[in-house]
Design a protein around this motif. Structure first.
Motif, PDB file in Angstrom:
ATOM      1  N   ASP A  40       0.826  -1.206   0.000  1.00  0.00           N
ATOM      2  CA  ASP A  40       0.000   0.000   0.000  1.00  0.00           C
ATOM      3  C   ASP A  40       0.861   1.258   0.000  1.00  0.00           C
ATOM      4  N   ALA A  41       1.928   1.260   0.819  1.00  0.00           N
ATOM      5  CA  ALA A  41       2.816   2.424   0.894  1.00  0.00           C
ATOM      6  C   ALA A  41       3.541   2.642  -0.438  1.00  0.00           C
ATOM      7  N   ALA A  42       3.974   1.563  -1.081  1.00  0.00           N
ATOM      8  CA  ALA A  42       4.650   1.687  -2.380  1.00  0.00           C
ATOM      9  C   ALA A  42       3.675   2.196  -3.439  1.00  0.00           C
ATOM     10  N   ARG A  43       2.439   1.700  -3.395  1.00  0.00           N
ATOM     11  CA  ARG A  43       1.426   2.159  -4.352  1.00  0.00           C
ATOM     12  C   ARG A  43       1.124   3.648  -4.130  1.00  0.00           C
ATOM     13  N   LYS A  44       1.011   4.065  -2.870  1.00  0.00           N
ATOM     14  CA  LYS A  44       0.747   5.472  -2.541  1.00  0.00           C
ATOM     15  C   LYS A  44       1.902   6.356  -3.028  1.00  0.00           C
ATOM     16  N   LEU A  45       3.128   5.911  -2.807  1.00  0.00           N
ATOM     17  CA  LEU A  45       4.287   6.679  -3.271  1.00  0.00           C
ATOM     18  C   LEU A  45       4.274   6.791  -4.796  1.00  0.00           C
ATOM     19  N   GLY A  46       3.963   5.722  -5.471  1.00  0.00           N
ATOM     20  CA  GLY A  46       3.871   5.749  -6.931  1.00  0.00           C
ATOM     21  C   GLY A  46       2.813   6.729  -7.419  1.00  0.00           C
ATOM     22  N   GLN A  47       1.675   6.760  -6.733  1.00  0.00           N
ATOM     23  CA  GLN A  47       0.610   7.695  -7.094  1.00  0.00           C
ATOM     24  C   GLN A  47       1.053   9.140  -6.882  1.00  0.00           C
ATOM     25  N   GLU A  48       1.751   9.386  -5.756  1.00  0.00           N
ATOM     26  CA  GLU A  48       2.219  10.745  -5.465  1.00  0.00           C
ATOM     27  C   GLU A  48       3.250  11.202  -6.492  1.00  0.00           C
ATOM     28  N   VAL A  49       4.151  10.342  -6.860  1.00  0.00           N
ATOM     29  CA  VAL A  49       5.163  10.686  -7.869  1.00  0.00           C
ATOM     30  C   VAL A  49       4.495  10.937  -9.220  1.00  0.00           C
ATOM     31  N   SER A  50       3.547  10.087  -9.577  1.00  0.00           N
ATOM     32  CA  SER A  50       2.838  10.257 -10.843  1.00  0.00           C
ATOM     33  C   SER A  50       2.071  11.576 -10.862  1.00  0.00           C
ATOM     34  N   ALA A  51       1.399  11.892  -9.755  1.00  0.00           N
ATOM     35  CA  ALA A  51       0.649  13.149  -9.675  1.00  0.00           C
ATOM     36  C   ALA A  51       1.595  14.348  -9.762  1.00  0.00           C
ATOM     37  N   ALA A  52       2.741  14.253  -9.106  1.00  0.00           N
ATOM     38  CA  ALA A  52       3.720  15.351  -9.157  1.00  0.00           C
ATOM     39  C   ALA A  52       4.256  15.525 -10.568  1.00  0.00           C
ATOM     40  N   ASN A  53       4.504  14.427 -11.254  1.00  0.00           N
ATOM     41  CA  ASN A  53       4.984  14.510 -12.639  1.00  0.00           C
ATOM     42  C   ASN A  53       3.926  15.116 -13.552  1.00  0.00           C
ATOM     43  N   ASP A  54       2.652  14.752 -13.319  1.00  0.00           N
ATOM     44  CA  ASP A  54       1.567  15.325 -14.117  1.00  0.00           C
ATOM     45  C   ASP A  54       1.464  16.827 -13.892  1.00  0.00           C
ATOM     46  N   ARG A  55       1.574  17.258 -12.642  1.00  0.00           N
ATOM     47  CA  ARG A  55       1.516  18.688 -12.329  1.00  0.00           C
ATOM     48  C   ARG A  55       2.681  19.426 -12.981  1.00  0.00           C
ATOM     49  N   ARG A  56       3.831  18.804 -12.969  1.00  0.00           N
ATOM     50  CA  ARG A  56       5.016  19.435 -13.557  1.00  0.00           C
ATOM     51  C   ARG A  56       4.839  19.611 -15.064  1.00  0.00           C
ATOM     52  N   GLU A  57       4.316  18.592 -15.710  1.00  0.00           N
ATOM     53  CA  GLU A  57       4.089  18.686 -17.157  1.00  0.00           C
ATOM     54  C   GLU A  57       3.042  19.743 -17.476  1.00  0.00           C
ATOM     55  N   ASN A  58       2.030  19.862 -16.631  1.00  0.00           N
ATOM     56  CA  ASN A  58       0.977  20.851 -16.871  1.00  0.00           C
ATOM     57  C   ASN A  58       1.491  22.277 -16.675  1.00  0.00           C
ATOM     58  N   LEU A  59       2.464  22.440 -15.788  1.00  0.00           N
ATOM     59  CA  LEU A  59       3.007  23.769 -15.534  1.00  0.00           C
ATOM     60  C   LEU A  59       3.880  24.252 -16.683  1.00  0.00           C
ATOM     61  N   CYS A  60       4.700  23.370 -17.211  1.00  0.00           N
ATOM     62  CA  CYS A  60       5.653  23.789 -18.228  1.00  0.00           C
ATOM     63  C   CYS A  60       5.855  22.681 -19.266  1.00  0.00           C
ATOM     64  N   PRO A  61       4.882  22.486 -20.160  1.00  0.00           N
ATOM     65  CA  PRO A  61       5.007  21.403 -21.141  1.00  0.00           C
ATOM     66  C   PRO A  61       6.095  21.645 -22.177  1.00  0.00           C
ATOM     67  N   CYS A  62       6.551  22.888 -22.306  1.00  0.00           N
ATOM     68  CA  CYS A  62       7.552  23.171 -23.331  1.00  0.00           C
ATOM     69  C   CYS A  62       8.980  22.957 -22.850  1.00  0.00           C
ATOM     70  N   CYS A  63       9.198  22.771 -21.548  1.00  0.00           N
ATOM     71  CA  CYS A  63      10.554  22.623 -21.000  1.00  0.00           C
ATOM     72  C   CYS A  63      10.924  21.155 -20.943  1.00  0.00           C
ATOM     73  N   PRO A  64      11.891  20.704 -21.750  1.00  0.00           N
ATOM     74  CA  PRO A  64      12.300  19.297 -21.678  1.00  0.00           C
ATOM     75  C   PRO A  64      13.073  19.034 -20.384  1.00  0.00           C
ATOM     76  N   GLU A  65      12.948  17.839 -19.907  1.00  0.00           N
ATOM     77  CA  GLU A  65      13.682  17.472 -18.690  1.00  0.00           C
ATOM     78  C   GLU A  65      15.153  17.343 -19.004  1.00  0.00           C
ATOM     79  N   ASP A  66      15.961  17.721 -18.057  1.00  0.00           N
ATOM     80  CA  ASP A  66      17.410  17.657 -18.213  1.00  0.00           C
ATOM     81  C   ASP A  66      17.917  16.390 -17.545  1.00  0.00           C
ATOM     82  N   ASP A  67      17.780  15.248 -18.217  1.00  0.00           N
ATOM     83  CA  ASP A  67      18.166  13.973 -17.609  1.00  0.00           C
ATOM     84  C   ASP A  67      19.673  13.829 -17.456  1.00  0.00           C
TER      85      ASP A  67
END
Length: 144
Positions: A40-67
């Protein structure tokens, strides 16, 4: 990244520490009791990371990630680096301990499931120990 990731990471770290402790002390039932909570904790962490990534993409879709860049102190991932390192270390140790527990349990099952060796006849010698089994006839036979 989102601040809600930190509590999710801390929760998973706490569960991994508890499970590792149980596995190190061979308290298998205690470790098994934590399995659902860990999932459950791993699933919750995965959901939080996914939600954070979605928010990041929505804020600045034109900025590529600097991997290719190394995490800097001004990087959004910097606060998570220590928690991530701790979680990775605990996860690796957890895998080692689980493998060791599985191997031990398999060995116990093999021992319990194996057919016992045929018992040697109870043939005591004059010194009280086992004497070698021979084909010699008995010294006397009772015909009572």
């Amino acid at each position: 990244m989102s601040a809600s990731i930190i509590p999710a990471m801390q929760r998973l770290i706490a569960i991994l520490e508890a499970e590792n402790s149980a596995l190190e002390e061979a308290r298998i039932p205690d470790a098994l009791a934590l399995l659902q909570e860990k999932q459950d904790a791993a699933r919750k962490l995965g959901q939080e990371v996914s939600a954070a990534n979605d928010r990041r993409e929505n804020l600045c879709p034109c900025c590529p990630e600097d991997d290719g860049t190394v995490a800097r102190e001004d990087s959004p991932a910097f606060p998570y680096r220590d928690l991530l390192a701790q979680m990775t270390e605990l996860g690796n140790r957890n895998g080692e301990l689980l493998q060791r527990a599985i191997t031990a349990q398999k060995r116990v099952i093999e021992l319990l499931a194996s057919t016992p060796m045929t018992a040697q006849p109870q043939n005591y010698g004059n010194q009280g120990g086992y004497a070698p089994v021979t084909d010699r006839p008995a010294l006397f036979v009772s015909k009572v």
